[in-house]
Design a protein around this motif. Structure first.
Motif, short mmCIF file in Angstrom:
data_model
loop_
_atom_site.label_atom_id
_atom_site.label_comp_id
_atom_site.label_asym_id
_atom_site.label_seq_id
_atom_site.Cartn_x
_atom_site.Cartn_y
_atom_site.Cartn_z
N ILE A 251 76.38 56.14 46.79
CA ILE A 251 77.80 55.88 46.58
C ILE A 251 78.58 56.79 47.53
CG2 ILE A 251 79.71 55.92 44.91
CD1 ILE A 251 77.71 54.06 43.76
N PHE A 252 79.20 56.21 48.52
CA PHE A 252 79.99 57.01 49.48
C PHE A 252 81.43 57.12 48.99
CE2 PHE A 252 76.39 55.81 52.04
CZ PHE A 252 76.14 56.97 52.75
N THR A 253 81.94 58.37 49.06
CA THR A 253 83.28 58.62 48.55
C THR A 253 84.00 59.60 49.48
OG1 THR A 253 84.48 59.33 46.56
CG2 THR A 253 82.36 60.39 46.97
N ASP A 254 85.16 60.12 49.04
CA ASP A 254 85.93 61.00 49.93
C ASP A 254 85.70 62.48 49.63
OD1 ASP A 254 87.19 60.86 47.50
OD2 ASP A 254 89.20 60.47 48.30
N ASP B 38 82.47 70.38 39.48
CA ASP B 38 82.85 70.71 38.10
C ASP B 38 84.33 70.45 37.84
OD1 ASP B 38 83.64 72.79 39.73
OD2 ASP B 38 83.08 74.37 38.32
N ARG B 39 85.14 70.48 38.90
CA ARG B 39 86.55 70.10 38.82
C ARG B 39 86.90 69.30 40.07
NH1 ARG B 39 89.09 75.79 38.67
NH2 ARG B 39 87.17 76.13 39.81
N ASP B 40 88.05 68.64 40.09
CA ASP B 40 88.43 67.81 41.24
C ASP B 40 88.61 68.70 42.48
OD1 ASP B 40 89.54 66.16 43.17
OD2 ASP B 40 90.77 65.05 41.74
N PRO B 41 87.71 68.60 43.47
CA PRO B 41 87.78 69.48 44.64
C PRO B 41 89.00 69.21 45.53
CG PRO B 41 86.13 67.78 44.98
CD PRO B 41 86.63 67.62 43.56
N ARG B 42 89.65 68.06 45.31
CA ARG B 42 90.86 67.78 46.10
C ARG B 42 92.04 68.58 45.55
NH1 ARG B 42 90.08 61.40 45.42
NH2 ARG B 42 90.10 62.24 43.32
N ILE B 43 91.91 69.07 44.32
CA ILE B 43 92.98 69.87 43.71
C ILE B 43 92.57 71.35 43.63
CG2 ILE B 43 94.38 70.19 41.63
CD1 ILE B 43 93.85 67.16 41.05
N TYR B 44 91.30 71.60 43.29
CA TYR B 44 90.81 72.99 43.14
C TYR B 44 89.83 73.31 44.25
CZ TYR B 44 92.62 72.14 38.45
OH TYR B 44 93.40 71.81 37.39
N PRO B 45 90.27 74.08 45.26
CA PRO B 45 89.40 74.36 46.40
C PRO B 45 88.16 75.17 46.01
CG PRO B 45 91.68 75.08 46.83
CD PRO B 45 91.61 74.69 45.39
N ASP B 46 88.20 75.87 44.87
CA ASP B 46 87.04 76.67 44.48
C ASP B 46 86.12 75.91 43.50
OD1 ASP B 46 88.94 76.64 42.47
OD2 ASP B 46 88.45 78.66 41.74
N ALA B 47 86.31 74.60 43.39
CA ALA B 47 85.42 73.81 42.54
C ALA B 47 84.00 73.90 43.08
CB ALA B 47 85.88 72.35 42.53
N THR B 48 83.01 73.85 42.19
CA THR B 48 81.63 73.92 42.68
C THR B 48 80.92 72.58 42.51
OG1 THR B 48 81.00 74.91 40.58
CG2 THR B 48 81.19 76.40 42.45
N ARG B 49 80.10 72.29 43.52
CA ARG B 49 79.41 71.00 43.59
C ARG B 49 78.07 71.10 42.85
NH1 ARG B 49 75.49 69.15 46.86
NH2 ARG B 49 75.59 71.05 48.08
N GLU C 149 84.23 61.38 30.81
CA GLU C 149 85.03 61.34 29.59
C GLU C 149 86.18 62.35 29.66
OE1 GLU C 149 83.52 61.87 25.26
OE2 GLU C 149 82.25 60.38 26.26
N ASN C 150 85.93 63.46 30.37
CA ASN C 150 86.97 64.48 30.52
C ASN C 150 87.86 64.24 31.74
OD1 ASN C 150 86.54 66.25 28.22
ND2 ASN C 150 84.53 66.60 29.14
N GLY C 151 87.77 63.05 32.33
CA GLY C 151 88.73 62.69 33.37
C GLY C 151 88.20 62.60 34.78
N ALA C 152 86.93 62.96 35.02
CA ALA C 152 86.40 62.85 36.38
C ALA C 152 86.40 61.38 36.79
CB ALA C 152 84.98 63.41 36.45
N GLN C 153 86.85 61.10 38.03
CA GLN C 153 86.97 59.70 38.44
C GLN C 153 85.98 59.32 39.52
OE1 GLN C 153 91.13 59.08 39.31
NE2 GLN C 153 91.51 58.65 37.14
N VAL C 154 85.05 60.23 39.82
CA VAL C 154 84.18 59.99 40.96
C VAL C 154 83.26 58.78 40.76
CG1 VAL C 154 82.51 61.76 40.25
CG2 VAL C 154 82.69 61.16 42.65
N LEU C 155 82.89 58.49 39.51
CA LEU C 155 82.03 57.32 39.23
C LEU C 155 82.56 56.55 38.02
CD1 LEU C 155 78.38 58.77 39.48
CD2 LEU C 155 79.45 57.14 41.07
N HIS C 156 82.38 55.24 38.04
CA HIS C 156 82.72 54.36 36.91
C HIS C 156 81.73 54.64 35.78
CE1 HIS C 156 83.32 50.02 35.30
NE2 HIS C 156 84.43 50.69 35.08
N ASP C 157 82.22 54.82 34.55
CA ASP C 157 81.31 55.20 33.46
C ASP C 157 80.15 54.22 33.27
OD1 ASP C 157 83.04 53.23 32.53
OD2 ASP C 157 83.53 54.24 30.64
N ARG C 158 80.44 52.92 33.39
CA ARG C 158 79.36 51.94 33.16
C ARG C 158 78.27 52.03 34.24
NH1 ARG C 158 82.73 46.66 31.21
NH2 ARG C 158 83.21 47.44 29.13
#
Ligand code: ASP
Ligand code: MG
Length: 240
Positions: free
Chosen positions: A170-173, A179-190, A204-213
């Protein structure tokens, strides 16, 4: 080697980005891989289409919205197929229905009931790259359905399962799952690797990187999902 690759809207935003993806795809085909590409609508096209529809009818029929919104992915599939063709490779675009994706009739949030992959397999056997419009299928009435916002991820995993693909990418941006949205938190860890259930709780806590299904489907079929950046070439995250 059969690879399913999905490209999201930002990865296809303009002609340059479509070409970048097409170059990666043809590189794989050149090495002898069979490649199935799932595409989202370009950029924020789906939001724009929804706004346009709302100008005419704020409570339009869900069936009509599906027929209309599915066109965004179909345009991407056409453009990607032409971009691959420009590199001298044979490719064919398919709608979700043509690709054999059968869903229930819940317009706007349909579930995939089964995948009949014969058409894709026939095109692959003829040496073509197959480009499938994500986010859509066809219901028992023969009507176009959509899988819910972000549903192209689920198209990719469903095809990977039906085709027994060796890899599902799955290619994304962003460079994977953080652990947090890296586009908002530069210190997020992968995460280098994350389990299905942990991934589902991030969603469930709001991450949008993948569709839940897509994650549920991957878990049910034991398919690892690779989430990686369309731009950087950095290692991403393995989900599963
Ligand atoms: N284009 C659709 C959306 O924006 C589906 C997708 O991108 O997966 O929700
Ligand atoms: Mg998405």
């Amino acid at each position: 080697m059969l690879i399913v690759q999905k490209y999201g809207g930002t990865s296809l935003q303009d002609a340059g980005r479509v070409r970048t993806a097409a170059r990666r795809i043809t590189g794989l085909a050149q090495q002898g891989a069979q490649v199935v590409v799932v595409v989202s609508a370009q950029g924020d096209m789906t939001d724009k289409l929804i706004e346009k529809a709302a100008q005419l009818n704020r409570r339009g029929s869900a069936r009509e919205m599906d027929a209309y919104l599915a066109a965004g992915e179909q345009m991407s599939a056409g453009l990607m197929t032409m971009a691959i063709g420009a590199f001298g490779y044979a490719a064919v675009s398919l709608t979700g229905g043509q690709a054999g994706i059968h869903t229930d009739g819940v317009h706007g949030n349909a579930r995939i009931l089964r995948v009949e992959p014969e058409r894709i397999q026939k095109e692959l056997a003829e040496g073509k790259v197959v480009v499938v419009a994500g986010f859509q299928g066809v219901d028992p009435e023969g009507d176009i359905t959509t899988l819910g916002r972000g549903g192209s991820d689920t198209t990719a995993v469903a095809l990977a399962a039906a085709l027994h693909a060796d890899r599902c990418q799955i290619f994304t941006d962003v460079d994977g799952v953080f652990d947090r949205d890296p586009r908002i938190y530069p210190d997020a860890t992968r995460f280098g690797r994350i389990g299905y259930d942990k991934m589902l709780s991030l969603i469930e806590n709001g991450a949008q990187v993948l569709h839940d299904r897509s994650v549920e489907l991957a878990r049910d079929h034991g398919i690892p999902i690779e989430v990686l950046s369309a731009f950087t070439g950095n290692p991403g995250t393995i989900v599963g």
